[in-house]
Design a protein around this motif. Structure first.
Motif, mmCIF file in Angstrom:
data_model
loop_
_atom_site.group_PDB
_atom_site.id
_atom_site.type_symbol
_atom_site.label_atom_id
_atom_site.label_comp_id
_atom_site.label_asym_id
_atom_site.label_seq_id
_atom_site.Cartn_x
_atom_site.Cartn_y
_atom_site.Cartn_z
ATOM 1 N N GLY A 1 0.810 -1.214 0.000
ATOM 2 C CA GLY A 1 0.000 0.000 0.000
ATOM 3 C C GLY A 1 0.842 1.261 0.000
ATOM 4 N N GLU A 2 2.146 1.139 0.125
ATOM 5 C CA GLU A 2 3.024 2.297 0.136
ATOM 6 C C GLU A 2 2.993 3.020 -1.215
ATOM 7 O OE1 GLU A 2 7.770 3.156 0.408
ATOM 8 O OE2 GLU A 2 6.966 1.490 1.563
ATOM 9 N N GLY A 3 2.846 2.278 -2.262
ATOM 10 C CA GLY A 3 2.793 2.865 -3.606
ATOM 11 C C GLY A 3 1.590 3.760 -3.792
ATOM 12 N N VAL B 1 1.672 7.702 -5.091
ATOM 13 C CA VAL B 1 0.900 8.158 -6.243
ATOM 14 C C VAL B 1 0.035 9.354 -5.862
ATOM 15 C CG1 VAL B 1 -0.966 7.530 -7.820
ATOM 16 C CG2 VAL B 1 0.922 5.949 -7.430
ATOM 17 N N VAL B 2 -0.592 9.321 -4.702
ATOM 18 C CA VAL B 2 -1.437 10.428 -4.253
ATOM 19 C C VAL B 2 -0.594 11.693 -4.083
ATOM 20 C CG1 VAL B 2 -2.812 11.287 -2.313
ATOM 21 C CG2 VAL B 2 -3.190 8.974 -3.187
ATOM 22 N N ILE B 3 0.595 11.582 -3.519
ATOM 23 C CA ILE B 3 1.472 12.749 -3.320
ATOM 24 C C ILE B 3 1.932 13.310 -4.661
ATOM 25 C CG2 ILE B 3 3.718 13.469 -2.426
ATOM 26 C CD1 ILE B 3 3.192 11.586 -0.039
ATOM 27 N N VAL B 4 2.286 12.455 -5.605
ATOM 28 C CA VAL B 4 2.717 12.918 -6.928
ATOM 29 C C VAL B 4 1.573 13.618 -7.654
ATOM 30 C CG1 VAL B 4 3.437 12.122 -9.216
ATOM 31 C CG2 VAL B 4 4.586 11.250 -7.187
ATOM 32 N N ILE B 5 0.376 13.073 -7.579
ATOM 33 C CA ILE B 5 -0.781 13.696 -8.226
ATOM 34 C C ILE B 5 -1.085 15.053 -7.591
ATOM 35 C CG2 ILE B 5 -3.284 13.505 -8.552
ATOM 36 C CD1 ILE B 5 -2.833 10.505 -9.046
ATOM 37 N N LEU B 6 -1.011 15.136 -6.278
ATOM 38 C CA LEU B 6 -1.245 16.397 -5.583
ATOM 39 C C LEU B 6 -0.213 17.443 -5.991
ATOM 40 C CD1 LEU B 6 -2.920 17.904 -3.480
ATOM 41 C CD2 LEU B 6 -1.327 17.076 -1.744
#
Length: 134
Positions: free
Chosen positions: A10-12, A16-21
């Motif tokens: 679940g770390e990925g 992904v959420v941080i990169v999208i933000l």
């Protein structure tokens, strides 16, 4: 319980959420800043157009004022305009007389509700009169 906390599955998803933000913030910043570059380009064109009109007519008169009005209508800008030249008589500029124009426009960069940051854009144009006055 300790085994479950040490698990990295679940770390990925968090990455992904941080990169999208971060990507959304960069795009939002670009949407707010790019109109300033467009306004600067329009201001440069504005200065060049009214300078060319002043060169052709050999004076800063009704022709130039009409061109300024047209450019204001076309670009949506309303800059402060200052002229620097030496006149022969009235508003006439002798052949090869130097003409300088400076346009200043304030543009706000607002980043949503974080505030407004006014930036003053300046555009200058130089030219020479193409009319011989007797």
């Amino acid at each position: 319980m300790i085994k479950l906390l040490k698990s990295k599955s679940g770390e990925g998803y968090i990455d992904v959420v941080i990169v999208i933000l971060a990507a959304i913030l960069v795009i939002a910043l670009a949407v707010q800043v790019l109109p300033v570059f467009t306004a600067k380009n329009q201001l440069n064109t504005f200065a060049d157009e009214i300078m060319r009109e002043a060169e052709i007519s050999g004076r800063i008169g009704s022709d130039v004022k009409n061109k300024i009005k047209d450019m204001k209508d076309n670009t949506g800008l309303a800059p402060t305009i200052s002229w620097s030249t030496s006149y022969v008589s009235g508003n006439k500029i002798q052949l090869n007389g130097e003409i300088n124009v400076t346009l200043k426009q304030t543009v706000d960069i607002g980043f949503f509700s974080f505030g407004s940051f006014p930036i003053e854009l300046t555009s200058k144009a130089k030219g020479r009169s193409e009319v011989y006055w007797k």
